[in-house]
Every structure is written in structure tokens, then in C-alpha cells.
Design an enzyme around this catalytic site. Structure first.
Site, PDB file in Angstrom:
ATOM      1  N   CYS A   2    -123.295  79.732   2.515  1.00 52.42           N
ATOM      2  CA  CYS A   2    -122.733  79.217   1.285  1.00 52.42           C
ATOM      3  C   CYS A   2    -122.997  77.725   1.201  1.00 52.42           C
ATOM      4  O   CYS A   2    -123.030  77.020   2.199  1.00 52.42           O
ATOM      5  CB  CYS A   2    -121.263  79.558   1.161  1.00 52.42           C
ATOM      6  SG  CYS A   2    -120.150  78.235   0.899  1.00 52.42           S
ATOM      7  N   ARG A  27    -128.687  78.824   1.004  1.00 48.16           N
ATOM      8  CA  ARG A  27    -127.555  79.084   1.903  1.00 48.16           C
ATOM      9  C   ARG A  27    -126.733  80.295   1.486  1.00 48.16           C
ATOM     10  O   ARG A  27    -125.826  80.714   2.207  1.00 48.16           O
ATOM     11  CB  ARG A  27    -126.633  77.850   1.953  1.00 48.16           C
ATOM     12  CG  ARG A  27    -127.281  76.644   2.578  1.00 48.16           C
ATOM     13  CD  ARG A  27    -126.351  75.464   2.504  1.00 48.16           C
ATOM     14  NE  ARG A  27    -125.270  75.575   3.443  1.00 48.16           N
ATOM     15  CZ  ARG A  27    -125.162  74.874   4.561  1.00 48.16           C
ATOM     16  NH1 ARG A  27    -126.095  74.004   4.858  1.00 48.16           N
ATOM     17  NH2 ARG A  27    -124.149  75.031   5.356  1.00 48.16           N
ATOM     18  N   TRP A  71    -122.309  83.380  -0.068  1.00 47.56           N
ATOM     19  CA  TRP A  71    -122.825  84.446   0.802  1.00 47.56           C
ATOM     20  C   TRP A  71    -121.565  85.152   1.303  1.00 47.56           C
ATOM     21  O   TRP A  71    -120.852  84.651   2.169  1.00 47.56           O
ATOM     22  CB  TRP A  71    -123.632  83.859   1.949  1.00 47.56           C
ATOM     23  CG  TRP A  71    -124.217  84.922   2.830  1.00 47.56           C
ATOM     24  CD1 TRP A  71    -125.389  85.589   2.646  1.00 47.56           C
ATOM     25  CD2 TRP A  71    -123.642  85.449   4.029  1.00 47.56           C
ATOM     26  NE1 TRP A  71    -125.579  86.500   3.659  1.00 47.56           N
ATOM     27  CE2 TRP A  71    -124.525  86.440   4.523  1.00 47.56           C
ATOM     28  CE3 TRP A  71    -122.466  85.191   4.742  1.00 47.56           C
ATOM     29  CZ2 TRP A  71    -124.271  87.154   5.688  1.00 47.56           C
ATOM     30  CZ3 TRP A  71    -122.213  85.911   5.894  1.00 47.56           C
ATOM     31  CH2 TRP A  71    -123.120  86.887   6.359  1.00 47.56           C
ATOM     32  N   ASN A  95    -116.498  77.161   2.251  1.00 43.03           N
ATOM     33  CA  ASN A  95    -117.550  77.710   3.111  1.00 43.03           C
ATOM     34  C   ASN A  95    -116.908  78.014   4.453  1.00 43.03           C
ATOM     35  O   ASN A  95    -116.323  77.117   5.063  1.00 43.03           O
ATOM     36  CB  ASN A  95    -118.679  76.687   3.276  1.00 43.03           C
ATOM     37  CG  ASN A  95    -119.681  77.086   4.354  1.00 43.03           C
ATOM     38  OD1 ASN A  95    -119.832  78.259   4.671  1.00 43.03           O
ATOM     39  ND2 ASN A  95    -120.353  76.108   4.917  1.00 43.03           N
ATOM     40  N   GLY A  96    -117.006  79.250   4.907  1.00 45.08           N
ATOM     41  CA  GLY A  96    -116.434  79.609   6.208  1.00 45.08           C
ATOM     42  C   GLY A  96    -115.624  80.883   6.107  1.00 45.08           C
ATOM     43  O   GLY A  96    -115.779  81.665   5.166  1.00 45.08           O
ATOM     44  N   GLU A 460    -139.226  90.444  17.256  1.00 52.51           N
ATOM     45  CA  GLU A 460    -139.297  89.594  16.073  1.00 52.51           C
ATOM     46  C   GLU A 460    -140.041  90.304  14.938  1.00 52.51           C
ATOM     47  O   GLU A 460    -139.676  90.189  13.771  1.00 52.51           O
ATOM     48  CB  GLU A 460    -139.972  88.260  16.435  1.00 52.51           C
ATOM     49  CG  GLU A 460    -140.148  87.299  15.283  1.00 52.51           C
ATOM     50  CD  GLU A 460    -138.853  86.880  14.588  1.00 52.51           C
ATOM     51  OE1 GLU A 460    -137.755  87.179  15.094  1.00 52.51           O
ATOM     52  OE2 GLU A 460    -138.959  86.276  13.507  1.00 52.51           O
ATOM     53  N   LYS A 464    -138.436  90.863  11.354  1.00 55.51           N
ATOM     54  CA  LYS A 464    -139.061  90.298  10.151  1.00 55.51           C
ATOM     55  C   LYS A 464    -139.293  91.380   9.111  1.00 55.51           C
ATOM     56  O   LYS A 464    -139.039  91.189   7.925  1.00 55.51           O
ATOM     57  CB  LYS A 464    -140.375  89.634  10.573  1.00 55.51           C
ATOM     58  CG  LYS A 464    -140.886  88.508   9.740  1.00 55.51           C
ATOM     59  CD  LYS A 464    -139.971  87.344   9.577  1.00 55.51           C
ATOM     60  CE  LYS A 464    -139.312  86.879  10.830  1.00 55.51           C
ATOM     61  NZ  LYS A 464    -138.196  85.962  10.651  1.00 55.51           N
ATOM     62  N   GLU A 467    -136.008  92.348   7.571  1.00 55.07           N
ATOM     63  CA  GLU A 467    -135.480  91.293   6.708  1.00 55.07           C
ATOM     64  C   GLU A 467    -136.109  91.277   5.328  1.00 55.07           C
ATOM     65  O   GLU A 467    -135.413  91.171   4.326  1.00 55.07           O
ATOM     66  CB  GLU A 467    -135.747  89.910   7.347  1.00 55.07           C
ATOM     67  CG  GLU A 467    -134.777  89.483   8.401  1.00 55.07           C
ATOM     68  CD  GLU A 467    -135.121  88.092   8.919  1.00 55.07           C
ATOM     69  OE1 GLU A 467    -134.253  87.218   8.868  1.00 55.07           O
ATOM     70  OE2 GLU A 467    -136.266  87.873   9.380  1.00 55.07           O
ATOM     71  N   HIS A 483    -137.921 106.952  27.138  1.00 52.87           N
ATOM     72  CA  HIS A 483    -136.520 107.150  27.520  1.00 52.87           C
ATOM     73  C   HIS A 483    -135.619 107.295  26.298  1.00 52.87           C
ATOM     74  O   HIS A 483    -134.409 107.114  26.404  1.00 52.87           O
ATOM     75  CB  HIS A 483    -136.051 105.996  28.395  1.00 52.87           C
ATOM     76  CG  HIS A 483    -136.804 105.907  29.686  1.00 52.87           C
ATOM     77  ND1 HIS A 483    -136.650 106.814  30.702  1.00 52.87           N
ATOM     78  CD2 HIS A 483    -137.761 105.049  30.094  1.00 52.87           C
ATOM     79  CE1 HIS A 483    -137.463 106.507  31.697  1.00 52.87           C
ATOM     80  NE2 HIS A 483    -138.147 105.433  31.346  1.00 52.87           N
ATOM     81  N   LYS A 583    -129.865  81.636   4.658  1.00 50.71           N
ATOM     82  CA  LYS A 583    -130.347  80.810   5.750  1.00 50.71           C
ATOM     83  C   LYS A 583    -129.188  79.951   6.251  1.00 50.71           C
ATOM     84  O   LYS A 583    -128.212  79.770   5.541  1.00 50.71           O
ATOM     85  CB  LYS A 583    -131.459  79.902   5.211  1.00 50.71           C
ATOM     86  CG  LYS A 583    -132.551  79.643   6.225  1.00 50.71           C
ATOM     87  CD  LYS A 583    -133.753  79.024   5.565  1.00 50.71           C
ATOM     88  CE  LYS A 583    -134.794  78.695   6.587  1.00 50.71           C
ATOM     89  NZ  LYS A 583    -135.449  79.861   7.176  1.00 50.71           N
TER      90      LYS A 583
HETATM   91  N1  GLU Z   1    -115.431  83.643   3.209  1.00 51.67           N
HETATM   92  C1  GLU Z   1    -115.764  83.222   1.873  1.00 51.67           C
HETATM   93  C2  GLU Z   1    -116.131  84.391   0.971  1.00 51.67           C
HETATM   94  O1  GLU Z   1    -116.413  85.464   1.386  1.00 51.67           O
HETATM   95  C3  GLU Z   1    -116.836  82.164   1.841  1.00 51.67           C
HETATM   96  C4  GLU Z   1    -118.131  82.661   2.378  1.00 51.67           C
HETATM   97  C5  GLU Z   1    -119.200  81.619   2.398  1.00 51.67           C
HETATM   98  O2  GLU Z   1    -119.158  80.754   3.280  1.00 51.67           O
HETATM   99  O3  GLU Z   1    -120.108  81.712   1.540  1.00 51.67           O
HETATM  100  O4  GLU Z   1    -116.141  84.263  -0.205  1.00 51.67           O
END
Ligand code: GLU
Length: 588
Positions: A2, A27, A71, A95-96, A460, A464, A467, A483, A583
Site C-alpha cells: 500500500c 505498492r 493491497w 499501511n500495515g 525462481e 516467476k 506470478e 519421490h 511490490k
Molecule cells: N490492512 C489494511 C487493509 O487491508 C491496509 C493494507 C495495506 O497496507 O495496503 O486495508
């Protein structure tokens, strides 16, 4: 994750916030929103890209604004879950992750609060509103005491001419402008807007007005924090004629390796001195950086003969690792802000270890806390999927390991590395991935196989492809195939076998035969003449130029990256911004 940006000043806040959000979109891009103080509080938020928001912001005239690209961690991408969140006359972006949000939410609801979203972040808006007694800074001070988890917060209030910001674990910077001030989650957001910034520390709260910035530490004491130049490139980073950033950045791989080698020269002696006497190395990182770390582990063991381990940062930080002053922890992160990697590094330091930051960011949380920084000089990477930063990380780890083995060995390795940029350019010019990309794009699963260094690249390659093309699969050691994974092989699957180690070639060839015998499709990526002879005309073969085995991951890496790119193009994916990803992963 974010991106957040705030502005207060004489300029047009809506325009400035919009520009910042566009620069921050890498972000997070599942939704975007902004709030302004303009005849009361105005909040606009929409699911989707920043461009969806653009027409709404064009109608707004304001001097104070905050914006967010999301995000999602809690709650699906939707208009309601997009930030800012509002309670009363207060709006906040976050953000968080607020880890204790469920308890806080239950308490707020029992007190009569009405929640409009499923996010963890909305509790912050309600707490600010509940704690508000006419001063947003005081309300923020009371609110952060109640929060557990990680946050970079910015709040505005309809009756006040200021932005209040707070930080704990998620990055946040202040920008000093001529006619106003800024706050943002990273420097690129402020590129071209201001020349001077301050990086807030954990626990800081900042009160930002047009003319003034006051910062308080975690004890709410006023503090002075360092002012530094804003190093972000102000020119817009264009595609230079390429259809996607992924392709442009892939083609910049030779430059990334070259520049990383040059940058390493400047830190070589510091690194050797800092790590003198080290008896054990642990390498850590997440995603692609972890895959580079796996290669670094082999370099350190083979070159310096120092026992090395490798672990994803998200695991390492919670497993009570054994670390002492003779342990060096190499923390690998493109952005230098990856939450798990930063916390792993912090843990290593707290236990007395030394931390080597291997990062493409020259000023980040990781570079600030590291004992020594080994720079990756890949330059800005816009595509969410890492390409040139991965090869830059491999080059940096190769040189770092060689330096630990002594001057003579280092000089030999540095000389060998000089041949790689040309070989990479040759590889790009000769690679034709189109038919293999079509095969992979139409496969139910694609397995990447290899041994030793080839196995690390196989991991990787698989990541990739997942992703950017969303084709599922796995990276597997060739020897492990029998296995378990062999049970999944049928004519709908493709196995891509990487064979760049002559000594192990025969063993990996066995894996090719085993898959073919079960009706699976197989392609081989190799730079070994004998392997080329054996399979030419029999199956799709990606022919790489011969090189030193320890440097072959640089060539096979671009082969698997190009394969992922082409397969994603065949499938019409949104290559630079894959669904659900972002990212700079600053949340856990
Ligand atoms: N936890 C918040 C949400 O889900 C913020 C996520 C973020 O950092 O974009 O909206």
C-alpha cells in the site's frame, strides 16, 4: 505494501495526491482513495486502479489531502474497504496490519460505533474519533497506544488545518516543500515535489502544517530528526518503447550485473573487515530474494568454506534462531523494506549477530539497521515481478562470497563476472521462447527441475511463471521427482529441466527421461554441449552460451524469466501488475 501520500500547502492537494498515488501504485493496486478538507471532509474511494479515481479528484479543490493505494490484507478489494476510512469528521489512511483489530472493533461496536468496512484499518478511524477532544495530534497519541501490529497512518480532521502521521514498523517519511509539506510511504512518491525529507522512526508521531512540522517520539516528547536529501528520481520512468516494464527490466539485466559489480568494489573492504572472524552465515529473504539467497548460500559454502544456511525471513524470525557475534546474517530484499526480512535482520542484531543488507534500495529500513550494506545496483524496478534485481542480487552475493574467500580468489571471480553482461546480451538476442511459452501457457501445470544451483533457479522459474502468467506448478530438485511429483505427470503437464552443471548433467538427464516415459512434455534449458547434442531435435531446447558453472544461474535466470514473460503475454495477463500482488511487501 500500500502506498500513502499526504499534502498540506498552497498548491492543489487533489492534483498532488493523485500524482503521488500514480507513483505509488506499484505498492498496491486493488483500490485507491483520497480524503480532503474542503468545505468539510470529502472522501472519494474506489475499487480498482488509481485511474478509476482520477475523474473524481479532478473536481476537487483543496489545500489538505491524504491518499491511499491499497493491497488488501483484511477484507476484499471493494469501494467500502478502500481507504480512507472515516468516522465523524476524521479520515485516516493506513499501511500495515492492526493485529488486535478484532478486539478493538468489538469494543467500539458495543460502544455504538457503526463499521462500514471489513478492514482492520477502520478501527483507527473510530478510535481517533472517540479520542478526539479538539486536537487531532492528541487523539493520535491516545489512539496509537491501543494499537498492536504495524502501521503508517495519516489522518485529517474537517475542523483542523493539519495532517497527523504516525509510524510503527511500516515506512513513513516527511517531505519539506517550498509552499507546503508532505508525508508519504516512500521517496518516489515525493519525486519532483521536494528536495528534503525526514525518515520517521518507529513510534514517531508527526504534526504537519503548511509552515511547520513537529515530530514527537514514542514517549510523546518533541524530537528533532535528521533532514536528508530526497534521492528519488524526478523524471517519470518511461517504457522506452517496450510493451511492458518486465521486458524492459529484463533487457536491463546486463546493466544491473555490471553496475552491481562496480558498486561492490566500493564496499568490498568494509565487508571483509566487518565479517572477519565470522564462523557461520545465515541468508534470509522472501520470494525471489530468498531464491537469490539460496544461490548465495552455495557461493559462501563453496568459495569461503563457511557453513551457511538459508531460510525464508518469515520463518527465520519466529524460530528462536541460534546466533552469536560470530554469525553473519545476509538479509536480501529488493526494496530494503520487506517487513519479514527487516524484522529478521533486527532479530539477528539483537542476538549479537552481524547483518549484511543486500538490497537495491540505497536508503531503506534495512540499510539503516545493517552492519554493512552490499548494494544491488539494478536501478528502479517498476514491474511487480522481480527480474533485474534478482540477477543483481546473485551478482552481489557472488562477489561478497568471493571477497570472503580472500583477495586472490575475489579478483579471479570479479574477472569472470565481467564476461557475463556480454553473454546476457547475446542470450537475449538468441533466445526464442515463443513456442515453449505457448506450450507452458496451455499446460495444466509446469514443473521446473534442476539440481544444486539449477534447482535454486528452478524455484525462481516456477515462482516467476506463477506470478505473471498464473500457470501453476512447482520448482523441484530433479532427484526428488520420483519421490512424489512424478504422480502428477501426464500429457497436460510440462517439465522444464535446467541443466547447467556438467558434473550433474547425467543425473538431470535421467529426470528428463523419467518424465518422457510417463507421457509428460519436457523442455531443457542448458549451456552444456553434451546435453544439447543429446536432446536437439527431440524436445524443445533452450540453448544458452557456455560459462562458469557458478555464473550459469545468471543466464538460466533470464531464460526462465523470459519464459514467464512470454507465457503471460500469450495468456494476455496484466504482466506488470499481476493480480493480488504488490511490490515492496511491508506487511507480514
Ligand atoms: N490492512 C489494511 C487493509 O487491508 C491496509 C493494507 C495495506 O497496507 O495496503 O486495508
Amino acid at each position: 505494501m500500500c502506498g500513502i501520500i499526504g499534502y498540506i500547502g498552497g498548491g492543489n492537494a487533489a492534483e498532488i495526491v493523485l500524482g503521488g498515488l500514480k507513483r505509488l501504485e506499484y505498492r498496491g493496486y486493488d483500490s485507491a482513495g483520497a480524503a480532503f478538507v474542503a468545505d468539510g471532509l470529502r472522501v472519494v474511494k474506489k475499487q480498482g486502479r488509481v485511474e478509476t479515481l482520477e475523474p473524481y479528484l479532478k473536481e476537487i479543490s483543496a489545500r489538505i489531502g491524504i491518499g491511499h493505494t491499497r493491497w488488501a490484507t483484511h477484507g476484499v478489494p471493494s469501494d467500502a474497504n478502500a481507504h480512507p476510512h472515516r468516522a465523524g469528521g476524521i479520515a485516516v489512511v493506513h499501511n500495515g496490519i492492526i493485529e488486535n483489530y478484532a478486539e478493538l472493533k468489538a469494543e467500539l461496536i458495543s460502544g455504538g460505533a457503526k463499521f462500514l468496512s471489513d478492514t482492520d484499518s477502520e478501527v483507527v478511524a473510530h478510535l481517533l474519533n472517540k479520542n478526539y477532544r479538539g486536537d487531532l495530534t492528541e487523539a493520535m497519541q491516545k489512539t496509537v497506544k491501543l494499537l498492536k501490529g504495524s502501521y503508517a497512518l495519516m489522518a485529517i480532521c474537517e475542523t483542523e488545518q493539519k495532517i497527523v502521521a504516525a509510524r510503527c514498523k511500516s515506512p513513513l517519511i516527511i517531505g519539506y516543500g517550498d509552499d507546503g509539506n508532505y508525508c508519504a510511504s516512500d521517496e518516489p512518491a515525493l519525486a519532483g515535489l521536494c528536495d528534503t525529507i525526514t525518515i520517521l522512526e518507529d513510534g514517531d508521531i508527526a504534526e504537519i502544517t503548511q509552515k511547520n512540522i513537529k515530530i514527537f517520539d514514542k514517549f510523546f516528547k518533541p524530537v528533532a530528526r535528521l533532514k536528508e536529501p530526497n534521492l528519488a528520481v524526478s523524471a517519470s520512468l518511461g517504457l522506452d518503447g517496450y510493451p511492458h516494464y518486465m521486458l524492459k527490466e529484463l533487457r536491463e539485466t546486463p546493466l544491473s550485473v555490471e553496475a552491481t559489480a562496480r558498486a561492490f568494489e566500493k564496499v568490498k573492504n568494509t565487508l571483509s573487515a566487518a565479517l572477519a572472524g565470522v564462523e557461520r552465515v545465515i541468508l534470509t529473504g522472501c520470494g525471489t530474494a530468498y531464491h537469490a539467497a539460496l544461490i548465495g548460500k552455495r557461493y559462501i559454502e563453496c568459495f569461503a568454506r563457511i557453513p551457511a544456511e538459508c531460510e525464508t525471513a518469515g520463518e527465520f524470525r519466529y524460530k528462536n534462531p541460534i546466533i552469536d557475534e560470530k554469525t553473519a546474517v545476509f538479509a536480501v530484499s529488493q526494496s530494503g523494506e520487506t517487513a519479514d526480512t527487516v524484522e529478521a535482520a533486527r532479530l539477528a542484531l539483537s542476538l549479537g549477530g552481524k547483518v549484511v543488507a543486500v538490497t537495491n534500495s540505497h536508503r531503506s529500513e534495512l540499510t539503516r539497521l545493517a552492519t554493512v550494506v552490499v548494494p544491488v545496483a539494478a536501478g528502479p524496478e517498476i514491474c511487480v515481478a522481480a527480474t533485474k534485481s534478482y540477477t543483481g542480487q546473485i551478482a552481489a552475493l557472488y562477489l561478497a562470497a568471493a571477497a570472503l574467500a580472500g583477495e586472490k580468489f575475489y579478483l579471479e571471480c570479479a574477472e569472470k563476472l565481467k564476461s557475463i553482461p556480454k553473454l546476457l546480451t547475446y542470450t537475449f538476442e538468441s533466445l526464442d521462447m515463443r513456442s515453449l511459452a505457448h506450450i507452458c501457457a496451455s499446460s495444466s501445470s509446469v514443473y521446473f527441475l534442476g539440481r544444486d544451483l539449477d534447482y535454486a533457479v528452478a524455484l525462481e522459474g516456477s515462482l516467476k511463471l506463477k506470478e505473471v502468467s498464473y500457470v501453476s506448478g512447482e520448482g523441484y530438485p530433479s532427484g526428488e521427482l520420483k519421490h512424489g511429483t512424478l504422480a502428477l505427470i501426464d500429457y497436460n503437464t510440462t517439465s522444464v529441466v535446467i541443466i547447467c552443471d556438467e558434473a550433474l548433467a547425467g543425473k538431470s538427464e535421467n529426470a528428463v527421461e523419467q518424465v518422457l516415459s510417463r507421457g509428460g512434455k519436457v523442455a531443457v534449458i542448458t549451456n552444456i554441449e553434451g546435453v544439447k547434442k543429446r536432446f536437439t531435435g527431440k524436445l524443445p531446447l533452450v540453448d544458452l552460451p557456455p560459462c562458469d558453472k557458478f555464473l550459469s544461474p545468471l543466464l538460466s535466470a533470464v531464460a526462465v524469466q523470459m519464459l514467464a514473460y512470454k507465457a503471460a503475454a500469450v495468456l494476455g495477463r496484466e504482466i506488470d501488475k499481476p493480480r493480488n500482488l504488490a511490490k515492496s511487501v511491508t506487511v507480514e
